[in-house]
Design an enzyme around this catalytic site. Sequence first.
Site, short mmCIF file in Angstrom:
data_model
loop_
_atom_site.label_atom_id
_atom_site.label_comp_id
_atom_site.label_asym_id
_atom_site.label_seq_id
_atom_site.Cartn_x
_atom_site.Cartn_y
_atom_site.Cartn_z
CB SER A 182 48.82 44.00 56.93
OG SER A 182 49.00 45.24 57.19
CG ASP A 350 56.90 44.29 56.11
OD1 ASP A 350 56.83 45.77 56.31
OD2 ASP A 350 55.96 43.59 56.46
CG HIS A 380 53.55 45.24 54.68
ND1 HIS A 380 53.47 44.61 55.72
CD2 HIS A 380 52.23 45.78 54.36
CE1 HIS A 380 52.23 44.47 56.34
NE2 HIS A 380 51.49 45.21 55.29
CG ASP A 381 51.98 45.45 48.74
OD1 ASP A 381 50.96 45.33 49.81
OD2 ASP A 381 51.67 46.24 48.11
C1 LIG Z 1 44.43 41.60 52.30
C2 LIG Z 1 44.63 42.82 51.60
O1 LIG Z 1 45.36 43.45 51.69
S1 LIG Z 1 43.45 43.21 50.32
C3 LIG Z 1 44.01 44.51 49.32
C4 LIG Z 1 45.13 43.99 48.63
N1 LIG Z 1 44.93 44.59 47.53
C5 LIG Z 1 45.29 45.73 46.96
O2 LIG Z 1 45.90 46.52 48.02
C6 LIG Z 1 44.96 46.07 45.64
C7 LIG Z 1 45.89 47.19 45.09
N2 LIG Z 1 46.98 46.62 44.75
C8 LIG Z 1 48.14 46.17 45.45
O3 LIG Z 1 48.23 46.88 46.37
C9 LIG Z 1 49.21 45.61 44.85
O4 LIG Z 1 49.04 45.74 43.41
C10 LIG Z 1 49.27 44.20 44.96
C11 LIG Z 1 49.93 43.94 46.30
C12 LIG Z 1 47.87 43.58 44.88
C13 LIG Z 1 50.09 43.38 43.66
O5 LIG Z 1 51.24 44.12 43.70
P1 LIG Z 1 51.99 43.69 42.20
O6 LIG Z 1 51.23 42.27 41.62
O7 LIG Z 1 53.14 43.68 42.54
O8 LIG Z 1 51.36 44.93 41.50
P2 LIG Z 1 52.00 46.35 41.20
O9 LIG Z 1 52.42 47.05 42.50
O10 LIG Z 1 53.16 46.09 40.21
O11 LIG Z 1 51.06 47.13 40.39
C14 LIG Z 1 50.47 46.78 39.18
C15 LIG Z 1 49.76 47.72 38.64
O12 LIG Z 1 50.50 49.19 38.43
C16 LIG Z 1 50.47 49.67 37.10
N3 LIG Z 1 51.65 50.37 36.81
C17 LIG Z 1 52.96 49.51 36.70
N4 LIG Z 1 53.72 50.52 36.19
C18 LIG Z 1 53.06 51.89 35.93
C19 LIG Z 1 53.57 53.04 35.61
N5 LIG Z 1 54.62 53.35 35.23
N6 LIG Z 1 52.54 53.99 35.49
C20 LIG Z 1 51.16 53.74 35.67
N7 LIG Z 1 50.90 52.52 36.24
C21 LIG Z 1 51.65 51.41 36.29
C22 LIG Z 1 50.14 48.32 36.43
O13 LIG Z 1 49.56 48.71 35.06
C23 LIG Z 1 49.17 47.41 37.16
O14 LIG Z 1 48.00 48.18 37.13
P3 LIG Z 1 46.67 47.28 37.45
O15 LIG Z 1 46.73 46.86 39.21
O16 LIG Z 1 45.50 48.24 37.34
O17 LIG Z 1 46.47 46.21 36.55
N1 LIG Z 2 47.81 46.16 50.19
C1 LIG Z 2 47.66 46.01 51.62
C2 LIG Z 2 48.49 46.52 52.53
C3 LIG Z 2 48.45 46.80 53.88
O1 LIG Z 2 48.74 45.64 54.44
C4 LIG Z 2 46.21 46.79 51.69
O2 LIG Z 2 45.96 47.58 50.95
O3 LIG Z 2 45.29 46.48 52.43
#
Ligand SMILES: CC(=O)SCCNC(=O)CCNC(=O)[C@H](O)C(C)(C)COP(=O)(O)OP(=O)(O)OC[C@H]1O[C@@H](n2cnc3c(N)ncnc32)[C@H](O)[C@@H]1OP(=O)(O)O
Ligand SMILES: N[C@@H](CCO)C(=O)O
EC number: 2.3.1.31
Length: 401
Positions: A182, A350, A380-381
């Site tokens: 990304s 994506d 994308h994720d």
């Molecule tokens: C290189 C980089 O990009 S670094 C940055 C990457 N990291 C991030 O962006 C951190 C933020 N997280 C995310 O963007 C995503 O969670 C990812 C991409 C890291 C992982 O995705 P997934 O494993 O598919 O997680 P998902 O999108 O299903 O989210 C899960 C969360 O949603 C919460 N959730 C699921 N359903 C619901 C709902 N109905 N209401 C409220 N919360 C909910 C879960 O409890 C979980 O919470 P937690 O993360 O606090 O434990």
């Molecule tokens: N989950 C990623 C998406 C952007 O590439 C981030 O927060 O950086």
Amino acid sequence: MDVPFPPFATGLSAPAAPPRAPGEAPIPATGAWREGDEPGRRRFADLGAFELEAGGRLPAVRVAYETWGELSPDGSNAVLVLHALTGDSHVTGDAGPGHRTAGWWRELVGPGLPVDTDRYFVVAPNALGGCQGTTGPASTAPDGQPWGGRFPFVTTRDQVAVEVALARALGIDGWELVIGGSMGGLRALEWAVQGPEAGVEVRNVAAIATTAQVGGDQIAWSHPQLAAIRADAGFRDGDYYDAPDDAGPHRGLAIARQIAHATYRTSSELDTRFGRLPQGGENPFDGGRFAVQSYLDHHGDKLARRFDANSYVVLTQSMNSHDLGRDRGGVELALSGISTRTLVVAVDSDRLFPPEQSARLVRGIPHADPLRIITSDYGHDGFLVEGDQLAPIVGEFLAGT
Ligand SMILES: CC(=O)SCCNC(=O)CCNC(=O)[C@H](O)C(C)(C)COP(=O)(O)OP(=O)(O)OC[C@H]1O[C@@H](n2cnc3c(N)ncnc32)[C@H](O)[C@@H]1OP(=O)(O)O
Ligand SMILES: N[C@@H](CCO)C(=O)O
């Protein structure tokens, strides 16, 4: 006849409940890592002054970075890993003191993994303009106050120029691999052009879920995100660092993340996973939410706790600046000048950085491997979630060197 613009037309500047559940801790004005916070595994390089592409100047740039493994005596095993928009230097390892999140590519980087830290010397910097230790809007300006809204416009090229200086400071004159996803992929591609020009060899590049040129669709999606942050009364034109807990621009940042997060996923995932389900005991027809609304609220609120709204603006604008072909005769000419062996990976679903944009990279870069595709429902994720697919692809690419 002119119709007066109502002061609360968007509703965003109306007083709003802070985005936290009862009993949750208050949210400080910024989620930025600040001097004096627990450093975790971070180390710092002070790289001096930088003149910026858009005309600004930063008199003292500091980069926070993490490393794993050892640099070989001939310096041939260095790997640069570049994070996406809200990532940081913590590529692998657990969450813990100094690190709010666990490593974001822990399936890819580590002992015995494709980017093998027993073999490679892995360097991961926080990007210029970020909020996890590298100079950004939350950093202190020469007048002793945070830069805030005065922080200058930073481009992808500026971020890479700073990373070139970091390489020199670490005694690295060539990378075996530069890899990013990304926003990290934008920088990896810019490295393929700028690195050799600056005398830092780039032997292999891996550009994951990214593009040669951020286009109209991506800029369009970023526009309401930036507007949401700027419309938050707590944003105060970027000068909010002295705001009391819960009075920062959290609501604007959270809304920006909600918009962005929907673009990071797919319509089919949101339809099949959440569909029309109500959230818990809530009634969407009586002030309650659908589950998908609650899910987006959660992601928005979580980011507001760990990120800085100004950095979100600065980094989003830096992404919008990205055009490998600017002042280089256009994208195709710039791509044709890349002499580095290149891996391009797209996620089939994506909708933000669609596979066609990856195919353009493969067509244009003379030494690109055939396009590799991650199959995913997550959009994308997928470049983060589908580590079990990405890791072997990168492993095969490195094995072919
Ligand atoms: C290189 C980089 O990009 S670094 C940055 C990457 N990291 C991030 O962006 C951190 C933020 N997280 C995310 O963007 C995503 O969670 C990812 C991409 C890291 C992982 O995705 P997934 O494993 O598919 O997680 P998902 O999108 O299903 O989210 C899960 C969360 O949603 C919460 N959730 C699921 N359903 C619901 C709902 N109905 N209401 C409220 N919360 C909910 C879960 O409890 C979980 O919470 P937690 O993360 O606090 O434990
Ligand atoms: N989950 C990623 C998406 C952007 O590439 C981030 O927060 O950086």
